[in-house]
Design a protein around this motif. Structure first.
Motif, PDB file in Angstrom:
ATOM      1  N   SER A 103      33.537  44.459  26.485  1.00  0.00           N
ATOM      2  CA  SER A 103      34.593  45.461  26.668  1.00  0.00           C
ATOM      3  C   SER A 103      35.114  45.444  28.101  1.00  0.00           C
ATOM      4  O   SER A 103      36.339  45.534  28.340  1.00  0.00           O
ATOM      5  N   LEU A 104      34.218  45.365  29.085  1.00  0.00           N
ATOM      6  CA  LEU A 104      34.655  45.302  30.486  1.00  0.00           C
ATOM      7  C   LEU A 104      35.469  44.039  30.758  1.00  0.00           C
ATOM      8  O   LEU A 104      36.479  44.084  31.488  1.00  0.00           O
ATOM      9  N   ILE A 106      37.287  42.330  28.582  1.00  0.00           N
ATOM     10  CA  ILE A 106      38.609  42.499  27.951  1.00  0.00           C
ATOM     11  C   ILE A 106      39.450  43.486  28.749  1.00  0.00           C
ATOM     12  O   ILE A 106      40.657  43.291  28.936  1.00  0.00           O
ATOM     13  N   LYS A 107      38.836  44.552  29.278  1.00  0.00           N
ATOM     14  CA  LYS A 107      39.578  45.543  30.084  1.00  0.00           C
ATOM     15  C   LYS A 107      40.119  44.890  31.345  1.00  0.00           C
ATOM     16  O   LYS A 107      41.272  45.130  31.746  1.00  0.00           O
ATOM     17  N   ASN A 108      39.301  44.032  32.002  1.00  0.00           N
ATOM     18  CA  ASN A 108      39.779  43.355  33.217  1.00  0.00           C
ATOM     19  C   ASN A 108      40.939  42.424  32.881  1.00  0.00           C
ATOM     20  O   ASN A 108      41.931  42.365  33.651  1.00  0.00           O
ATOM     21  N   TRP A 110      43.036  42.750  30.396  1.00  0.00           N
ATOM     22  CA  TRP A 110      44.166  43.622  30.049  1.00  0.00           C
ATOM     23  C   TRP A 110      44.814  44.209  31.301  1.00  0.00           C
ATOM     24  O   TRP A 110      46.030  44.283  31.399  1.00  0.00           O
ATOM     25  N   ASP A 111      43.954  44.623  32.231  1.00  0.00           N
ATOM     26  CA  ASP A 111      44.482  45.161  33.483  1.00  0.00           C
ATOM     27  C   ASP A 111      45.256  44.114  34.258  1.00  0.00           C
ATOM     28  O   ASP A 111      46.287  44.392  34.880  1.00  0.00           O
ATOM     29  N   THR A 114      48.692  43.635  32.482  1.00  0.00           N
ATOM     30  CA  THR A 114      49.617  44.765  32.564  1.00  0.00           C
ATOM     31  C   THR A 114      50.008  45.085  33.984  1.00  0.00           C
ATOM     32  O   THR A 114      50.989  45.789  34.215  1.00  0.00           O
ATOM     33  N   SER A 115      49.331  44.613  34.943  1.00  0.00           N
ATOM     34  CA  SER A 115      49.746  44.957  36.303  1.00  0.00           C
ATOM     35  C   SER A 115      50.620  43.959  36.931  1.00  0.00           C
ATOM     36  O   SER A 115      51.049  42.957  36.713  1.00  0.00           O
TER      37      SER A 115
END
Length: 115
Positions: A103-104, A106-108, A110-111, A114-115
């Motif tokens: 999850s971490l 995938i979050k990194n 995604w971040d 999106t940034s």
């Protein structure tokens, strides 16, 4: 007739002498056999003592092994149980931690997108 009696007497004397010689030889052989039997009996007694000592040592060794294997607090059996329990406990946490790391990750990603 006297001749016949003399001959018979001589034959009887020879038989008596032969019996005495045979009896002496038989006695000597009997003594030898008797001594050998005594030696064998003594050997059996010694063998029995040695076997008893060997059985006692074997019993001590087996009790030592049994104690080391099956002692509930320090034996190999208790260590195996603890190892099994540790593996079962670590399996319980493996899945949630793995999901958290994925999850971490995938979050990194995604971040970063999106940034």
């Amino acid at each position: 007739m006297n001749v016949n009696n003399v001959v018979v007497m001589n034959v009887m004397n020879v038989d008596v002498v032969a019996d005495n010689i045979m009896n002496q030889q038989d006695r000597k052989e009997f003594e030898i056999v008797h001594l050998k039997m005594d030696d064998m009996r003594q050997d059996l007694v010694e063998l029995r003592k040695e076997m008893d000592d060997a059985h006692k040592r074997t019993e001590e060794s087996l009790s030592f092994i049994k104690e080391n294997l099956f002692n509930p607090h320090q034996g190999l059996w208790s260590e195996t149980k603890l190892n099994t329990q540790y593996r079962e406990d670590s399996k319980k946490w493996r899945y949630p931690i793995g999901v958290g790391f994925i999850s971490l990750f995938i979050k990194n990603i995604w971040d970063m997108m999106t940034s």
